[in-house]
Scaffold this active site. Structure first.
Site, PDB file in Angstrom:
ATOM      1  N   SER A 262      18.783  59.576 -46.257  1.00 47.22           N
ATOM      2  CA  SER A 262      17.940  58.768 -47.120  1.00 47.22           C
ATOM      3  C   SER A 262      17.106  57.822 -46.280  1.00 47.22           C
ATOM      4  CB  SER A 262      18.785  57.965 -48.105  1.00 47.22           C
ATOM      5  OG  SER A 262      19.334  56.853 -47.432  1.00 47.22           O
ATOM      6  N   LYS A 263      16.047  57.373 -46.880  1.00 45.49           N
ATOM      7  CA  LYS A 263      15.076  56.514 -46.212  1.00 45.49           C
ATOM      8  C   LYS A 263      15.760  55.300 -45.576  1.00 45.49           C
ATOM      9  CE  LYS A 263      10.861  55.573 -45.239  1.00 45.49           C
ATOM     10  NZ  LYS A 263      10.178  56.478 -44.342  1.00 45.49           N
ATOM     11  N   ARG A 264      16.805  54.835 -46.247  1.00 43.63           N
ATOM     12  CA  ARG A 264      17.501  53.657 -45.739  1.00 43.63           C
ATOM     13  C   ARG A 264      18.058  53.878 -44.336  1.00 43.63           C
ATOM     14  NH1 ARG A 264      22.245  52.070 -48.108  1.00 43.63           N
ATOM     15  NH2 ARG A 264      22.129  53.964 -49.369  1.00 43.63           N
ATOM     16  N   ASP A 272       6.784  61.162 -41.339  1.00 45.90           N
ATOM     17  CA  ASP A 272       7.423  60.246 -40.365  1.00 45.90           C
ATOM     18  C   ASP A 272       7.566  60.943 -39.020  1.00 45.90           C
ATOM     19  OD1 ASP A 272       7.868  58.193 -42.211  1.00 45.90           O
ATOM     20  OD2 ASP A 272       9.876  58.911 -42.746  1.00 45.90           O
TER      21      ASP A 272
END
Ligand code: GLU
Length: 499
Positions: A262-264, A272
């Site tokens: 996840s992005k976190r 990206d």
């Protein structure tokens, strides 16, 4: 003809897991001489993100995935190609409606009028009595519990309603999955799925099944998160009287802590990775191995090679761990082994972005050649394209500052270093521009050191530091070639003066 599709919802940038799904669907189609289709599933307008569709197409193109049919881009505009379109679901609403009505007529679907509050109340009761939390057709307000007359009246008076699928009672629903083998689920576990929402829009399930059928998709390859939906889809195909496609559900992608990517936890979108300076060849090669292996020791595959080698026999059920170090290893491999001209061309935008060059198109052949040699200095020492401009900063700097202590080799003294730099300066001054090449410089300087009986480190260490200003760098002769005679002599003088 094998036909696979990638059916993303345009809810933002393409996730790395999405690229893997697309890649496997693409590889499977290509391996079997089939076609790969891109369909955009944008029935949930609340999740729509402006530019999301373009981002997805752009990322697929960047990865080298060719779209045979469906949504694609031509220049800056989005196009649709093929005779089974439209391929964007929001342009197909009337089709879903028509097919939903067929199910209603054949008794496979029914109207339901329950409000959100009523549904909540139903679930509360179910929860309290530890029953399964699925729609209770026999107690709620729908075509089963209301008379035909009443249903008609409610619809005519505009009362909000949905259309639900009749899930058969007490039956084992089965299908074969290319990754998981036989999957079985009892129909008592399956909810009477909403097919048309109260706003008249289709749900994912209805649209997905109708489209896969009308677009003649033979193999549905998608993420494991859709596995629980598949029994509903199987029942929908049956309700329509259609033959279902073959399914393959790919395992979850997890990070090294075994958590869902996840992005976190860092980068997750293809963009990206592109911006970080990963090469598409490396990313694709790496991603292919997330869940698949060729059954041999071979690790390096280009897209063509993957197309030939891919098979579901090599796709495993276990979660695939996204190991960043392995990705870096792949990137380093491609950085080092791809043609130098290609790497140079690809790094130019990074030079521009980092303010080292003011353009990313260089027409001057000599300048380009010099740049290639520069890139060659460091390309096997970095992991990504974006690190290259920084790693090569010393070449472009016209004002290197020196730590005088760094210029001194091991037990030597500042005097010593100064002396050797002075002498090597003199020697290099005598070498003509025409013979200013790495090989010639190396031969001359090494021969001279030997002849004079100096220690190699005593000369080459201060020389290398004088040219790079750094503790670690490529060797002095490679740098000298790239810098050219004038700049080389200038740096040696400046370094000498700093001692
Ligand atoms: N639109 C779904 C998604 O976003 C597609 C799932 C499928 O491939 O059936 O993943």
């Amino acid at each position: 003809m094998i036909r696979t599709r990638f059916a993303p919802s345009p809810t933002g940038m393409l996730h790395i897991g999405g690229l893997r799904t697309a890649l496997f669907a693409y590889l499977f189609a290509k391996k079997n001489g089939g076609e790969f289709i891109l369909r955009i599933e944008d029935t949930d307008q609340t999740r729509f993100v402006e530019g999301g569709m373009e981002q997805i197409i752009d990322s697929l193109h960047w990865a080298g995935i060719h779209i045979d049919e469906g949504v694609d881009a031509h220049g800056a505009s989005v196009i649709q190609k093929g005779d089974k379109g439209p391929y964007i679901q929001s342009e197909r609403f009337s089709i879903y409606k028509e097919y939903a009505m067929r199910l209603l007529e054949s008794g496979h679907a029914y109207y339901a009028f329950d409000t959100a509050e009523e549904l909540d109340a139903m679930r509360e009761v179910q929860q309290a009595s530890k029953q399964k939390m699925i729609y209770d057709r026999h107690s709620m307000r729908n075509s089963f519990t209301l008379s035909d007359e009443e249903v008609k009246d409610r619809i005519n008076s505009g009362e909000p309603h949905v259309l639900r699928l009749v899930i058969p009672e007490n039956e084992m629903v089965e299908f074969d999955d290319l990754v998981r083998g036989k999957v079985k689920i009892h129909s008592s576990e399956i909810d009477d799925q909403i097919l048309l929402k109260s706003d008249g829009f289709p749900t994912y399930h209805l649209a997905n099944v109708v489209d896969d059928h009308l677009m003649e998709i033979t193999h549905v390859i998608r993420g494991e998160e859709w596995l629980p939906s598949t029994p509903k889809h199987i029942l929908l195909y049956r309700a329509f009287g259609w033959h279902p496609p073959t399914f393959a559900h790919l395992s979850l992608l997890v990070n090294e802590q075994k958590a869902k990517l996840s992005k976190r936890h860092g980068d997750v979108s293809v963009t990206d990775f592109k911006e970080k300076g990963y090469l598409p060849e490396a990313l694709v090669n790496f991603i292919a191995f997330l869940g698949w292996n060729p059954g041999t020791e071979q690790e390096i595959f280009d897209l063509q090679g993957l197309q030939e080698a891919f098979s579901f026999d090599g796709v495993g059920k276990a979660a695939s761990v996204f190991n960043r170090e392995k990705l870096d290893w792949y990137n380093k491999h491609y950085l080092t082994n791809m043609p130098l001209e290609e790497i140079t061309r690809r790094v130019l935008p990074f030079f521009k972005h980092q303010g080292i060059l003011d353009t990313d198109e260089i027409d001057d052949i000599d300048e380009l050649k010099r740049l290639e040699k520069t890139v060659d200095l460091e390309r096997s020492r970095v992991s990504t394209l974006s690190e290259l401009p920084g790693a090569l900063g010393f070449v472009f700097s016209d004002d290197l500052s020196y730590d005088p202590l760094l210029l001194i080799w091991k037990k030597a003294t500042a005097e010593d270093a100064k002396d050797k730099l002075g002498r090597v300066h003199e020697l290099l001054e005598g070498i003509s521009q025409d013979s200013w090449s790495k090989q010639h410089l190396e031969l001359t300087v090494r021969g001279w050191i030997e002849e004079k009986g100096y220690g190699f480190g005593d000369v080459l260490w201060p020389l290398r530091v004088a040219l790079s200003g750094q503790k670690n760098s490529p060797g002095p002769f490679e740098i000298a070639e790239v810098l050219g005679k004038r700049e080389t002599l200038k740096r040696i003088s400046t370094a000498t003066a700093s001692l």
